[in-house]
Design a protein around this motif. Structure first.
Motif, PDB file in Angstrom:
ATOM      1  N   UNK A  21       0.883  -1.378  -0.081  1.00 37.97           N
ATOM      2  CA  UNK A  21      -0.035  -0.134  -0.041  1.00 37.97           C
ATOM      3  C   UNK A  21       0.807   1.259  -0.003  1.00 37.97           C
ATOM      4  N   UNK A  22       1.900   1.311   0.717  1.00 38.55           N
ATOM      5  CA  UNK A  22       2.903   2.433   0.627  1.00 38.55           C
ATOM      6  C   UNK A  22       3.248   2.677  -0.506  1.00 38.55           C
ATOM      7  N   UNK A  23       3.794   1.713  -1.419  1.00 40.11           N
ATOM      8  CA  UNK A  23       4.282   1.657  -2.588  1.00 40.11           C
ATOM      9  C   UNK A  23       3.041   2.601  -3.765  1.00 40.11           C
ATOM     10  N   UNK A  24       1.740   2.060  -3.671  1.00 37.80           N
ATOM     11  CA  UNK A  24       0.678   2.492  -4.217  1.00 37.80           C
ATOM     12  C   UNK A  24       0.539   3.937  -3.837  1.00 37.80           C
ATOM     13  N   UNK A  25       0.617   4.380  -2.484  1.00 40.38           N
ATOM     14  CA  UNK A  25       0.371   5.571  -1.977  1.00 40.38           C
ATOM     15  C   UNK A  25       1.549   6.683  -2.713  1.00 40.38           C
ATOM     16  N   UNK A  26       2.624   6.108  -2.720  1.00 35.02           N
ATOM     17  CA  UNK A  26       3.836   7.037  -3.361  1.00 35.02           C
ATOM     18  C   UNK A  26       3.630   7.259  -4.861  1.00 35.02           C
ATOM     19  N   UNK A  27       3.119   6.255  -5.462  1.00 41.08           N
ATOM     20  CA  UNK A  27       2.833   6.516  -7.048  1.00 41.08           C
ATOM     21  C   UNK A  27       1.895   7.649  -7.158  1.00 41.08           C
ATOM     22  N   UNK A  28       0.780   7.437  -6.359  1.00 39.10           N
ATOM     23  CA  UNK A  28      -0.042   8.429  -6.222  1.00 39.10           C
ATOM     24  C   UNK A  28       0.311   9.875  -6.020  1.00 39.10           C
ATOM     25  N   UNK A  29       0.894  10.043  -4.918  1.00 42.74           N
ATOM     26  CA  UNK A  29       1.656  11.342  -4.715  1.00 42.74           C
ATOM     27  C   UNK A  29       2.427  11.903  -5.816  1.00 42.74           C
ATOM     28  N   UNK A  55      -5.623   5.728   3.658  1.00 40.83           N
ATOM     29  CA  UNK A  55      -4.594   6.530   4.532  1.00 40.83           C
ATOM     30  C   UNK A  55      -4.996   7.556   4.586  1.00 40.83           C
ATOM     31  N   UNK A  56      -4.516   8.445   5.905  1.00 37.10           N
ATOM     32  CA  UNK A  56      -4.891   9.734   6.030  1.00 37.10           C
ATOM     33  C   UNK A  56      -4.595  10.676   5.150  1.00 37.10           C
ATOM     34  N   UNK A  57      -3.300  10.526   4.597  1.00 35.29           N
ATOM     35  CA  UNK A  57      -2.947  11.581   3.680  1.00 35.29           C
ATOM     36  C   UNK A  57      -2.938  11.155   2.154  1.00 35.29           C
ATOM     37  N   UNK A  58      -3.949  10.273   2.037  1.00 32.73           N
ATOM     38  CA  UNK A  58      -4.171   9.577   0.635  1.00 32.73           C
ATOM     39  C   UNK A  58      -4.607  10.999  -0.189  1.00 32.73           C
ATOM     40  N   UNK A  59      -3.919  11.141  -1.401  1.00 29.78           N
ATOM     41  CA  UNK A  59      -3.776  12.235  -2.393  1.00 29.78           C
ATOM     42  C   UNK A  59      -5.235  12.097  -3.084  1.00 29.78           C
ATOM     43  N   UNK A  60      -5.729  13.034  -3.678  1.00 24.05           N
ATOM     44  CA  UNK A  60      -7.141  13.098  -4.502  1.00 24.05           C
ATOM     45  C   UNK A  60      -6.818  12.052  -5.545  1.00 24.05           C
ATOM     46  N   UNK A 149      16.751  -2.708  -9.996  1.00 33.21           N
ATOM     47  CA  UNK A 149      15.367  -2.153 -10.091  1.00 33.21           C
ATOM     48  C   UNK A 149      15.404  -0.972  -9.239  1.00 33.21           C
ATOM     49  N   UNK A 150      14.091  -0.296  -9.306  1.00 36.23           N
ATOM     50  CA  UNK A 150      13.984   1.001  -8.433  1.00 36.23           C
ATOM     51  C   UNK A 150      12.588   0.517  -7.630  1.00 36.23           C
ATOM     52  N   UNK A 151      12.340   1.364  -6.573  1.00 39.41           N
ATOM     53  CA  UNK A 151      11.319   1.170  -5.798  1.00 39.41           C
ATOM     54  C   UNK A 151      10.012   1.763  -6.746  1.00 39.41           C
ATOM     55  N   UNK A 152       8.932   1.335  -6.466  1.00 42.77           N
ATOM     56  CA  UNK A 152       8.026   1.478  -7.469  1.00 42.77           C
ATOM     57  C   UNK A 152       7.397   2.871  -7.553  1.00 42.77           C
ATOM     58  N   UNK A 153       7.295   3.686  -6.270  1.00 48.04           N
ATOM     59  CA  UNK A 153       6.947   4.958  -6.431  1.00 48.04           C
ATOM     60  C   UNK A 153       8.176   5.876  -7.126  1.00 48.04           C
ATOM     61  N   UNK A 154       9.332   5.385  -6.843  1.00 45.10           N
ATOM     62  CA  UNK A 154      10.543   6.195  -7.369  1.00 45.10           C
ATOM     63  C   UNK A 154      10.452   5.990  -8.972  1.00 45.10           C
ATOM     64  N   UNK A 155      10.348   4.794  -9.410  1.00 45.66           N
ATOM     65  CA  UNK A 155      10.243   4.508 -10.707  1.00 45.66           C
ATOM     66  C   UNK A 155       8.967   5.533 -11.377  1.00 45.66           C
ATOM     67  N   UNK A 157       7.826   8.176 -10.334  1.00 44.54           N
ATOM     68  CA  UNK A 157       8.163   9.409 -10.541  1.00 44.54           C
ATOM     69  C   UNK A 157       9.024   9.987 -11.346  1.00 44.54           C
ATOM     70  N   UNK A 158      10.129   9.278 -11.639  1.00 41.81           N
ATOM     71  CA  UNK A 158      11.066   9.438 -12.680  1.00 41.81           C
ATOM     72  C   UNK A 158      10.496   9.382 -13.823  1.00 41.81           C
TER      73      UNK A 158
END
Length: 244
Positions: A21-29, A55-60, A149-155, A157-158
């Motif tokens: 879930x943290x990776x999904x959230x990072x991708x959304x942010x 998550x409390x800080x879930x992005x729109x 490989x990269x973390x999903x959220x990082x990938x 973002x790049x």
């Protein structure tokens, strides 16, 4: 000509079998930070997506994300589908672009009025061969020697940073034909398969009839949507004649 905001709204990030879930959230942010809004999740296991959404800080972006049962459904309206890969020793059957070289292809599809999807696979295994067969091209992020490989959220973002830069991408002509969507290509594949079976091509060359192989073959044709309708008419006539 479409605006930059309109084009960013026609870029979909598709997370396939993401488990954290943290990776999904990072991708959304990352999407929110770069101005992209279309997040699509393909997963037969609902918990990660549900936990990320709560998550409390879930992005729109995450709140508006859509969930699909299959990759085919997730990219049905897309005219250009990229799959991400770390390369490695896997045998690849698609054109592979470095990230910087993928951006012009994406820009050209957007300028033509299409929708672009970028697929990211499972954190552990990446995209499967079947999932990659829905892609037109693959892209890879160049890393320092030894990087795997990269973390999903990082990938995510790049990739979005490169897509958001713009400016240096070639423009298509104003009257450029709109590429076929995945749904239109699926209709073409289905009818083509019927014609090949009716002509007994499948008996002589069964190795060419695999679903993944045919899907890749059709995508390499890069058919405009209007051309698909013409081809469907031709194939229907062939099928009618073969069945006489």
């Amino acid at each position: 000509m479409s605006t930059e905001v309109d084009q960013q709204n026609r870029v979909a990030i598709v997370l396939v079998r993401a488990r954290n879930p943290l990776n999904i959230g990072a991708a959304a942010r990352a999407m929110s930070n770069f101005g992209f809004h279309d997040l699509r999740v393909v997963n037969d296991y609902d918990v990660p997506f549900a936990e990320a959404r709560s998550a409390i800080d879930a992005a729109p972006v995450l709140a508006a994300a859509r969930q699909f049962a299959t990759v085919a459904e997730a990219v049905a309206d897309c005219t250009l589908v990229f799959g991400t890969t770390a390369l490695g020793e896997r045998r690849l059957l698609h054109p592979v672009d470095l990230l910087r070289d993928a951006a012009p292809h994406a820009q050209a599809a957007l300028d033509a009025g299409g929708t672009v999807a970028v697929l990211f696979g499972s954190e552990k295994t990446g995209l499967s061969a079947e999932e990659m067969s829905h892609c037109h091209r693959l892209l890879t992020i160049p890393m320092h020697r030894g990087g795997v490989s990269m973390n999903l959220g990082q990938a995510v973002a790049v990739c979005l940073y490169e897509l958001a830069r713009g400016g240096s991408s070639p423009r298509t002509l104003p009257d450029a034909a709109t590429p076929a969507t995945a749904t239109e290509l699926a209709r073409f594949e289905s009818l083509l398969r019927e014609v090949l079976v009716s002509s007994e091509y499948d008996r002589r060359f069964p190795g060419n009839m695999g679903e993944d192989a045919m899907r890749r073959l059709v995508r390499r044709l890069a058919l405009p949507g209007d051309d698909v309708e013409v081809w469907l008419g031709m194939l229907r006539q062939m099928l009618w004649k073969l069945r006489q």
